[in-house]
Design a protein around this motif. Structure first.
Motif, PDB file in Angstrom:
ATOM      1  N   GLY A 103      52.650  34.346  10.546  1.00  0.00           N
ATOM      2  CA  GLY A 103      53.191  35.245   9.531  1.00  0.00           C
ATOM      3  C   GLY A 103      52.837  34.792   8.130  1.00  0.00           C
ATOM      4  O   GLY A 103      52.539  35.600   7.255  1.00  0.00           O
ATOM      5  N   CYS A 104      52.850  33.491   7.911  1.00  0.00           N
ATOM      6  CA  CYS A 104      52.493  32.917   6.615  1.00  0.00           C
ATOM      7  C   CYS A 104      51.015  33.160   6.300  1.00  0.00           C
ATOM      8  O   CYS A 104      50.656  33.444   5.167  1.00  0.00           O
ATOM      9  CB  CYS A 104      52.805  31.418   6.651  1.00  0.00           C
ATOM     10  N   GLN A 105      50.165  33.067   7.307  1.00  0.00           N
ATOM     11  CA  GLN A 105      48.744  33.338   7.113  1.00  0.00           C
ATOM     12  C   GLN A 105      48.516  34.819   6.809  1.00  0.00           C
ATOM     13  O   GLN A 105      47.676  35.167   5.994  1.00  0.00           O
ATOM     14  CB  GLN A 105      47.951  32.953   8.362  1.00  0.00           C
ATOM     15  N   GLN A 106      49.259  35.667   7.472  1.00  0.00           N
ATOM     16  CA  GLN A 106      49.120  37.115   7.313  1.00  0.00           C
ATOM     17  C   GLN A 106      49.659  37.592   5.969  1.00  0.00           C
ATOM     18  O   GLN A 106      49.135  38.541   5.388  1.00  0.00           O
ATOM     19  CB  GLN A 106      49.872  37.790   8.460  1.00  0.00           C
TER      20      GLN A 106
ATOM     21  N   ILE B 105      48.444  25.891   5.815  1.00  0.00           N
ATOM     22  CA  ILE B 105      47.155  25.993   6.506  1.00  0.00           C
ATOM     23  C   ILE B 105      46.469  24.627   6.537  1.00  0.00           C
ATOM     24  O   ILE B 105      45.934  24.211   7.573  1.00  0.00           O
ATOM     25  CB  ILE B 105      46.267  27.070   5.859  1.00  0.00           C
ATOM     26  N   CYS B 106      46.497  23.898   5.424  1.00  0.00           N
ATOM     27  CA  CYS B 106      45.905  22.550   5.388  1.00  0.00           C
ATOM     28  C   CYS B 106      46.570  21.628   6.393  1.00  0.00           C
ATOM     29  O   CYS B 106      45.887  20.905   7.135  1.00  0.00           O
ATOM     30  CB  CYS B 106      46.021  21.948   3.983  1.00  0.00           C
TER      31      CYS B 106
ATOM     32  N   ARG C 135      44.834  19.903   9.676  1.00  0.00           N
ATOM     33  CA  ARG C 135      44.781  18.440   9.780  1.00  0.00           C
ATOM     34  C   ARG C 135      45.518  17.912  11.001  1.00  0.00           C
ATOM     35  O   ARG C 135      45.097  16.951  11.613  1.00  0.00           O
ATOM     36  CB  ARG C 135      45.355  17.809   8.524  1.00  0.00           C
ATOM     37  N   SER C 136      46.637  18.542  11.339  1.00  0.00           N
ATOM     38  CA  SER C 136      47.442  18.050  12.457  1.00  0.00           C
ATOM     39  C   SER C 136      46.987  18.610  13.796  1.00  0.00           C
ATOM     40  O   SER C 136      47.227  18.016  14.838  1.00  0.00           O
ATOM     41  CB  SER C 136      48.917  18.405  12.235  1.00  0.00           C
ATOM     42  N   GLY C 137      46.386  19.790  13.775  1.00  0.00           N
ATOM     43  CA  GLY C 137      45.983  20.440  15.017  1.00  0.00           C
ATOM     44  C   GLY C 137      47.116  21.178  15.711  1.00  0.00           C
ATOM     45  O   GLY C 137      46.985  21.570  16.864  1.00  0.00           O
TER      46      GLY C 137
ATOM     47  N   GLU D  87      48.916  13.884   1.814  1.00  0.00           N
ATOM     48  CA  GLU D  87      47.765  14.230   2.619  1.00  0.00           C
ATOM     49  C   GLU D  87      47.164  15.575   2.240  1.00  0.00           C
ATOM     50  O   GLU D  87      46.070  15.898   2.662  1.00  0.00           O
ATOM     51  CB  GLU D  87      48.140  14.219   4.105  1.00  0.00           C
ATOM     52  N   LEU D  88      47.883  16.358   1.466  1.00  0.00           N
ATOM     53  CA  LEU D  88      47.373  17.656   1.035  1.00  0.00           C
ATOM     54  C   LEU D  88      46.370  17.530  -0.095  1.00  0.00           C
ATOM     55  O   LEU D  88      45.605  18.433  -0.359  1.00  0.00           O
ATOM     56  CB  LEU D  88      48.535  18.550   0.579  1.00  0.00           C
TER      57      LEU D  88
END
Length: 129
Positions: free
Chosen positions: A42-45, A108-109, A113-115, A127-128
């Motif tokens: 939802g965040c990506q969309q 998204i980052c 990174r975590s998979g 780490e961002l």
């Protein structure tokens, strides 16, 4: 013919229509147990919605479980319940407590990174960078 400007005049940012948030993932049969995945999708969309990781009351209400949801403009969207409500109501009804908030870009980052979709308790904001 409706122009994009006319659409923007009557529809608030973050909403497909008066009851449907832009972060809602449609046509899902099984939502339970997928809050991190669905909130991330939802965040990506709909990058205007903020991804939130925290915890809420479990099914029995006796113990807390990890949970992910989205927030925007005073509203919270729970991808498991597939409902939007004022943040205060969401926190009270679900017994929710937020531990981390992520912009779409940061989420998204961290996902890449975590998979995985989260939670990312073991990763720091350093780490961002």
């Amino acid at each position: 013919m409706e122009t994009e400007q006319n659409r923007d005049d009557w529809l608030r940012m973050g909403w497909q229509d008066t009851n449907t948030p832009t972060c809602r993932i449609k046509r899902l049969r099984k939502r339970e147990g997928r809050c991190y995945e669905l909130a991330m999708r939802g965040c990506q969309q709909a990058p205007e919605w903020e991804l939130v990781h925290g915890e809420c009351n479990g099914h029995s209400g006796a113990r807390k479980i990890g949970h992910a949801w989205l927030e925007f403009d005073g509203e919270a969207y729970c991808p498991i319940l597939d409902k939007t409500m004022p943040i205060g109501d969401f926190l009270r009804i679900l017994g929710a407590q937020a531990y981390a908030r992520y912009s779409s870009e940061d989420a998204i980052c961290l996902m890449l990174r975590s998979g995985h979709y989260g939670p990312w308790n073991d990763l720091t904001t350093l780490e961002l960078q």
